[in-house]
Design an enzyme around this catalytic site. Structure first.
Site, PDB file in Angstrom:
ATOM      1  N   LYS A 104       7.646 -62.342 -22.638  1.00 35.25           N
ATOM      2  CA  LYS A 104       7.293 -63.397 -21.683  1.00 35.25           C
ATOM      3  C   LYS A 104       7.496 -62.896 -20.237  1.00 35.25           C
ATOM      4  O   LYS A 104       7.828 -61.746 -20.040  1.00 35.25           O
ATOM      5  CB  LYS A 104       8.114 -64.657 -21.989  1.00 35.25           C
ATOM      6  CG  LYS A 104       8.005 -65.124 -23.460  1.00 35.25           C
ATOM      7  CD  LYS A 104       6.651 -65.733 -23.780  1.00 35.25           C
ATOM      8  CE  LYS A 104       6.323 -65.840 -25.264  1.00 35.25           C
ATOM      9  NZ  LYS A 104       7.146 -66.728 -26.050  1.00 35.25           N
TER      10      LYS A 104
HETATM   11  C1  LIG Z   1       7.438 -67.476 -27.388  1.00 37.54           C
HETATM   12  C2  LIG Z   1       6.987 -68.831 -27.681  1.00 37.54           C
HETATM   13  C3  LIG Z   1       7.838 -69.862 -28.123  1.00 37.54           C
HETATM   14  C4  LIG Z   1       9.241 -69.645 -28.593  1.00 37.54           C
HETATM   15  O1  LIG Z   1      10.024 -68.902 -27.801  1.00 37.54           O
HETATM   16  P1  LIG Z   1      11.216 -68.006 -28.354  1.00 37.54           P
HETATM   17  O2  LIG Z   1      12.006 -67.786 -27.105  1.00 37.54           O
HETATM   18  O3  LIG Z   1      10.624 -66.759 -28.923  1.00 37.54           O
HETATM   19  O4  LIG Z   1      11.982 -68.788 -29.372  1.00 37.54           O
HETATM   20  C5  LIG Z   1       7.339 -71.136 -28.255  1.00 37.54           C
HETATM   21  N1  LIG Z   1       6.057 -71.417 -27.973  1.00 37.54           N
HETATM   22  C6  LIG Z   1       5.202 -70.456 -27.585  1.00 37.54           C
HETATM   23  C7  LIG Z   1       3.788 -70.845 -27.286  1.00 37.54           C
HETATM   24  C8  LIG Z   1       5.622 -69.137 -27.439  1.00 37.54           C
HETATM   25  O5  LIG Z   1       4.755 -68.200 -27.083  1.00 37.54           O
END
Ligand SMILES: *Cc1c(COP(=O)(O)O)cnc(C)c1O
Length: 397
Positions: free
Chosen positions: A195
């Site tokens: 991210k």
């Molecule tokens: C990455 C992601 C999540 C969850 O995040 P984590 O930190 O990996 O638990 C939820 N929704 C979307 C759309 C994501 O891309």
């Protein structure tokens, strides 16, 4: 025509280029090491500092940090009061966490189809899926492109629903010149390494509502409080009370220190992502049969993902062949996402009759290209060269 790597030719590059990757520098490392040398490694001052930074960046009053974005979504569904019999509307084109959080609370995810232009949840289909049991909407800013949050908020207000914006892809994005984070009742950001900025694992919910903020805080720490104003009695300085069935979903101070250090680079990271996306746009805009991502006039994407849609009838081979050909060129392409209700678990749970035609058509044709701030000019050019190489070979219009 150049011989494709998948047919025995020389790949565009000699090493695999990842689709996403963190960017950790010496300052980040120093920030973490300084916490390791100090007295607090779990519950310390950096958590509050990190929360304040995220809240202020997103333009929200409160932030609560969790051990992951998924845990944060679970907390948001708890705070929203989701329980057995409640329906929550979300998109099928997302990571499974966006709807699993509803299941954790005993609720029922209901999938609304995507808009074929934006690939985001279609507010018109949300409208059609609302029933007397609907309690909340979880729209996802897919790829970093904000959803039509104003339309969704209006719809929610009209029907008395809560909105939890899954902004795992859209930290730093803007909707009508305002940062994502102050539109919905609660907004979730993820700090997973792919991210925009990272804490290793981590997630944050931002909100303007004090009642939700308090519930989120309880939930991430066993449902336990020591707040004198909340205790039913006070038996002494050791005393605490458990008021809800919470979980242990806390972020550590080590991670928060990394997050604070990373937040300082967020704008620069987003700027780089936008630069690469603009380069891709220009390179691919005029290739018939390929659709570049939509850019809404009302929003400014933070470009977590960049995907191309290869129209099936325009190519001699299907998406799988195109994908494998790009991988053979050492371009680490991906597919985002398999419609969630297609997962065996969901099929077993009774979603076998769910059908979102636009989501399924999109899934058949999409390929995600590498995009992350640390990419070099050469990396970006390699991607363009590889796409054009396979395009020449396989296009049939
Ligand atoms: C990455 C992601 C999540 C969850 O995040 P984590 O930190 O990996 O638990 C939820 N929704 C979307 C759309 C994501 O891309």
């Amino acid at each position: 025509m150049e011989k494709l790597a998948i047919q025995g030719g020389v790949p565009v590059r000699s090493t695999m280029l990842a689709y996403g990757q963190q960017w950790i520098d010496e300052r980040d490392i120093d920030a973490v090491v300084s916490v390791l040398r100090g007295p607090f490694i779990t519950q310390g001052p950096y958590i509050t500092e990190f929360e304040k930074e995220v809240a202020s960046y997103a333009g929200a009053r409160y932030a609560v940090a969790f051990s992951s974005g998924t845990a944060a979504l679970h907390g948001a569904c708890f705070a929203a009061g989701i329980g057995t019999g409640d329906e929550v509307i979300t998109t099928p084109i997302t990571f499974v966490a966006s709807s699993n959080c509803v299941l954790y609370c005993g609720g029922t995810p209901v999938f609304a189809d995507i808009d074929p232009a934006t690939y985001n949840i279609d507010p018109e289909d949300i409208k059609r899926k609302i029933t007397p049991r609907t309690k909340a909407i979880i729209p996802v800013d897919f790829t970093g492109q904000p959803v039509e949050i104003e339309a969704i908020m209006n719809l929610a207000r009209e029907h008395g629903l809560l909105v939890i914006q899954d902004a795992a892809h859209s930290l730093g994005a803007e909707y009508q010149n305002r940062k994502i984070g102050s539109f919905a009742d609660m907004t979730m950001f993820s700090f997973h390494p792919v991210k925009h900025v990272t804490t290793g694992e981590g997630g944050v919910i931002v909100t303007d509502r004090e009642d939700l903020y308090r519930k989120l805080q309880l939930f991430r720490s066993h449902g336990i409080t020591k707040d004198p104003s909340l205790l039913t009695q006070d038996e002494g300085p050791w005393y605490y009370e458990m008021h809800e069935l919470g979980y242990h979903y806390r972020l550590t101070d080590l991670q928060a220190a990394l997050g604070s250090s990373q937040m300082k680079k967020l704008d620069e990271f987003v700027r780089k992502r936008r630069e690469i996306a603009a380069y891709y746009h220009e390179a691919f805009a005029n290739l018939p049969g390929i659709r570049i991502p939509y850019q809404a006039a009302f929003a400014n994407s933070s470009w977590h993902l960049y995907m191309l849609r290869f129209e099936r009838e325009a190519f001699k081979v299907d998406r799988q062949e195109l994908f494998l050909a790009l991988r053979a060129e050492n371009i680490g392409v991906h597919v985002h996402y398999i419609p969630v209700y297609k997962q065996p678990y969901y099929q077993r749970m009774g979603y076998s009759s769910t059908h979102c035609p636009e989501a399924e058509a999109f899934y058949q044709e999409a390929i995600t290209l590498p995009l992350f701030p640390k990419m070099t000019r050469q990396d970006v050019e390699d991607v363009v060269r590889a796409v054009k190489k396979i395009y020449q070979q396989y296009v049939q219009i």
